[in-house]
Scaffold this motif. Structure first.
Motif, short mmCIF file in Angstrom:
data_model
loop_
_atom_site.label_atom_id
_atom_site.label_comp_id
_atom_site.label_asym_id
_atom_site.label_seq_id
_atom_site.Cartn_x
_atom_site.Cartn_y
_atom_site.Cartn_z
N ILE A 186 0.84 -1.20 0.00
CA ILE A 186 0.00 0.00 0.00
C ILE A 186 0.87 1.24 0.00
O ILE A 186 0.58 2.23 -0.69
CB ILE A 186 -0.96 -0.02 1.21
N ARG A 187 1.96 1.21 0.77
CA ARG A 187 2.86 2.38 0.80
C ARG A 187 3.52 2.60 -0.57
O ARG A 187 3.70 3.73 -0.99
CB ARG A 187 3.90 2.22 1.89
N LEU A 188 3.88 1.51 -1.26
CA LEU A 188 4.47 1.66 -2.59
C LEU A 188 3.46 2.22 -3.59
O LEU A 188 3.79 3.08 -4.41
CB LEU A 188 5.01 0.32 -3.08
N VAL A 189 2.21 1.73 -3.51
CA VAL A 189 1.17 2.25 -4.41
C VAL A 189 0.95 3.74 -4.13
O VAL A 189 0.84 4.54 -5.06
CB VAL A 189 -0.14 1.45 -4.24
N ALA A 190 0.89 4.12 -2.86
CA ALA A 190 0.70 5.53 -2.51
C ALA A 190 1.88 6.38 -2.97
O ALA A 190 1.68 7.54 -3.37
CB ALA A 190 0.51 5.66 -1.00
N LEU A 191 3.07 5.80 -2.94
CA LEU A 191 4.26 6.55 -3.36
C LEU A 191 4.22 6.85 -4.86
O LEU A 191 4.54 7.96 -5.31
CB LEU A 191 5.51 5.75 -3.02
N PHE A 192 3.80 5.86 -5.67
CA PHE A 192 3.81 6.03 -7.11
C PHE A 192 2.49 6.54 -7.67
O PHE A 192 2.33 6.67 -8.87
CB PHE A 192 4.19 4.71 -7.79
N TRP A 193 1.50 6.79 -6.82
CA TRP A 193 0.17 7.20 -7.28
C TRP A 193 0.22 8.61 -7.88
O TRP A 193 -0.44 8.88 -8.85
CB TRP A 193 -0.80 7.16 -6.09
N LYS A 194 1.03 9.49 -7.31
CA LYS A 194 1.04 10.88 -7.77
C LYS A 194 1.80 11.07 -9.04
O LYS A 194 2.69 10.49 -9.43
CB LYS A 194 1.65 11.77 -6.69
#
Length: 58
Positions: A50-58
């Motif tokens: 989840i943290r990786l997805v949030a990191l690359f979401w922007k």
């Protein structure tokens, strides 16, 4: 937040034998112990994912 997860992973790796004995005492049934460890590992991987997805979401 991710720094805390990395520190927890390192501590768990360093103290894996005493932690294993503690978990073995808490859950004497091998199948239940493996389910508990699997749940903990899955939760850890889910948080990292989840943290990786949030990191690359922007």
């Amino acid at each position: 937040m991710s720094h805390f997860l990395i520190i927890l992973a390192v501590v768990a790796f360093l103290f894996r034998k005493p932690l294993g004995r503690l978990i073995a005492r808490q859950f004497p049934d091998r199948a239940k112990r493996q389910r508990v460890l699997g749940t903990v590992i899955a939760g850890f991987l889910l948080v990292v994912g989840i943290r990786l997805v949030a990191l690359f979401w922007k």
